[in-house]
Design an enzyme around this catalytic site. Structure first.
Site, PDB file in Angstrom:
ATOM      1  N   SER A  74      39.829  42.676  45.651  1.00 38.79           N
ATOM      2  CA  SER A  74      38.989  41.593  45.125  1.00 38.79           C
ATOM      3  C   SER A  74      38.607  40.532  46.155  1.00 38.79           C
ATOM      4  O   SER A  74      37.832  39.625  45.843  1.00 38.79           O
ATOM      5  CB  SER A  74      39.674  40.926  43.930  1.00 38.79           C
ATOM      6  N   LYS A  77      35.030  39.759  46.666  1.00 40.45           N
ATOM      7  CA  LYS A  77      34.301  38.807  45.805  1.00 40.45           C
ATOM      8  C   LYS A  77      33.969  37.512  46.542  1.00 40.45           C
ATOM      9  O   LYS A  77      33.117  36.735  46.082  1.00 40.45           O
ATOM     10  CB  LYS A  77      35.110  38.510  44.551  1.00 40.45           C
ATOM     11  N   SER A 140      38.472  36.826  38.295  1.00 41.82           N
ATOM     12  CA  SER A 140      38.222  37.988  39.153  1.00 41.82           C
ATOM     13  C   SER A 140      37.517  39.097  38.373  1.00 41.82           C
ATOM     14  O   SER A 140      37.792  40.285  38.541  1.00 41.82           O
ATOM     15  CB  SER A 140      39.538  38.509  39.749  1.00 41.82           C
ATOM     16  N   LYS A 243      41.631  33.244  47.318  1.00 44.88           N
ATOM     17  CA  LYS A 243      41.500  34.428  46.459  1.00 44.88           C
ATOM     18  C   LYS A 243      42.627  35.435  46.720  1.00 44.88           C
ATOM     19  O   LYS A 243      43.113  35.545  47.838  1.00 44.88           O
ATOM     20  CB  LYS A 243      40.161  35.117  46.728  1.00 44.88           C
TER      21      LYS A 243
END
Length: 405
Positions: A74, A77, A140, A243
């Site tokens: 992720s 992202k 997420s 993140k």
């Protein structure tokens, strides 16, 4: 004539003295690839790869396999956020726009989303851009990534092209995106160093987007989900983003940023074993960085550093400085070891001079190693002087040439 000569002599030898001093100092610089600071007792981290950088200077403070190819999970992202930030800046979308959810963004209809992080969007729902952004950052949400990618670019493939385009623009050298959310896919890869650059670029270019990353939870459609960056709850560090990510192939990934006084550090860990390991290890790296290093801000942008003499101008001096703020990251208590050298490009500078014109450079040295170079610029315009001024300067140059033949 005696007065003219004395005035010229004083003026000229100021220039010569400055140039000779600079050249003598400049010759002592040693350029080497070895570690400038020779830091010992670095943290021992068992993750596949990691990196710790200083945000202001980009200096790598410690690393392990930071250019080794890994799966982003992720953390991809962050680039999705970056593309969204660009689209917002260019007015291609607005936070209050509403996006109609397609089947492609519907978790129930997409087996690839099974067991992954979601906003739980439904086909036909109309969701605001600002809620989708929070769903991407805080939940997420892989479905939210698809929804906003289709809204901005028409389809996911076009959005992925933008992700790879901006990846190159910000200097990522070992990163390829294949999808908009980071789920494992053949040919999709990154490195710890590239993730650090990506995070730094987001903080620098889109501070409003970055500010969302510090929010601890988000409630959508009566479902409350917490931010998975556990460091946000750590009271011993001032972590304000960014993140986490996890897939079976990638392991446990994290990029986190924390501040202390005027210092900001960015840590990236890829391929850690557990959620708790990535928290513990990223905290260890950040604490080590703050305990070992210090960022100083010795010179502000457009601050006058010196005045240097010029010829044929309406004034006989021009103020010089640097266009950007100067930050230096050093081992604590080494401030006195820093040497600053100035180098002026020409021994005779003639008007006209234009603001921001590069006249030389400033070099910062520690332990006989160059740590930073900055262009020295004119802080003001200096137009040509009148005929008398130019004539007197011309006579002075001729006299000096004649005297030193």
């Amino acid at each position: 004539m005696k007065k003219i000569y004395k005035k010229f002599n004083k003026f000229f030898f100021k220039i010569i003295k400055l140039i000779i001093t600079i050249l003598l100092l400049h010759s002592t610089i040693i350029y080497a690839n070895e570690d400038i600071f020779n830091v010992k007792l670095q943290p021992n981290i068992n993750a596949k790869s990691y990196i710790l950088i200083d945000y202001n200077t980009g200096m790598i403070l410690t690393e392990k396999n930071s250019n080794k190819i890994q799966k982003p999970a992720s953390l991809a992202k962050i680039m999705t956020s970056y593309v969204i930030g660009k689209a917002l800046a260019k007015k291609k979308l607005h936070r209050n726009d509403f996006v109609t959810i397609s089947k492609n963004a519907w978790a129930t209809g997409n087996t690839e989303f099974n067991g992954s992080s979601l906003m739980f969007l439904k086909v036909g729902d109309r969701i605001s851009v600002k809620n989708l952004i929070k769903g991407i950052i805080l939940q997420s949400g892989n479905d939210a990534c698809v929804a906003i990618a289709e809204y901005i670019s028409g389809n996911q493939q076009n959005f992925v092209k933008l992700m790879n385009f901006y990846a190159k623009k910000i200097g990522l050298k070992n990163t390829i995106f294949k999808n908009v959310h980071g789920l494992d896919e053949s040919g999709q890869y990154t490195t710890a160093q590239d993730i650090a650059i990506m995070g730094k670029s987001l903080i620098r270019d889109f501070p409003y987007e970055y500010a969302i990353y510090k929010e601890k939870s988000f409630t959508f459609n009566h479902i409350n989900q917490k931010n998975r960056n556990l460091l946000l709850w750590d009271k011993t560090l001032h972590v304000d983003g960014i993140k986490t990510g996890h897939t079976k192939d990638a392991g446990y990934n994290i990029i986190a940023s924390a501040t202390k006084r005027n210092m900001r550090l960015i840590v990236v860990i890829l391929g850690d074993k557990t959620e708790q390991d990535r928290k513990k290890n990223s905290k260890k790296l950040l604490n080590w960085g703050f305990e070992t290093f210090r960022t100083i801000h010795p010179i502000k942008k457009y601050q006058k550093i010196a005045s240097i003499p010029i010829l044929y101008g309406r004034q006989s001096y021009v103020r010089i400085g640097i266009k950007n703020d100067v930050y230096l990251t050093i081992i604590k208590n080494q401030e006195k070891k820093i040497k600053i050298l100035y180098h002026i490009k020409n021994n005779k500078i003639f008007a006209p001079i234009y603001k921001n014109q590069i006249l030389g450079h400033m070099t910062f040295i520690i332990n006989n190693h160059v740590i930073e170079n900055y262009p020295l610029i004119a802080l003001e315009n200096v137009s040509k002087g009148n005929f008398l001024v130019r004539f007197l300067d011309y006579i002075r140059l001729l006299l000096n040439k004649w005297i030193h033949q």
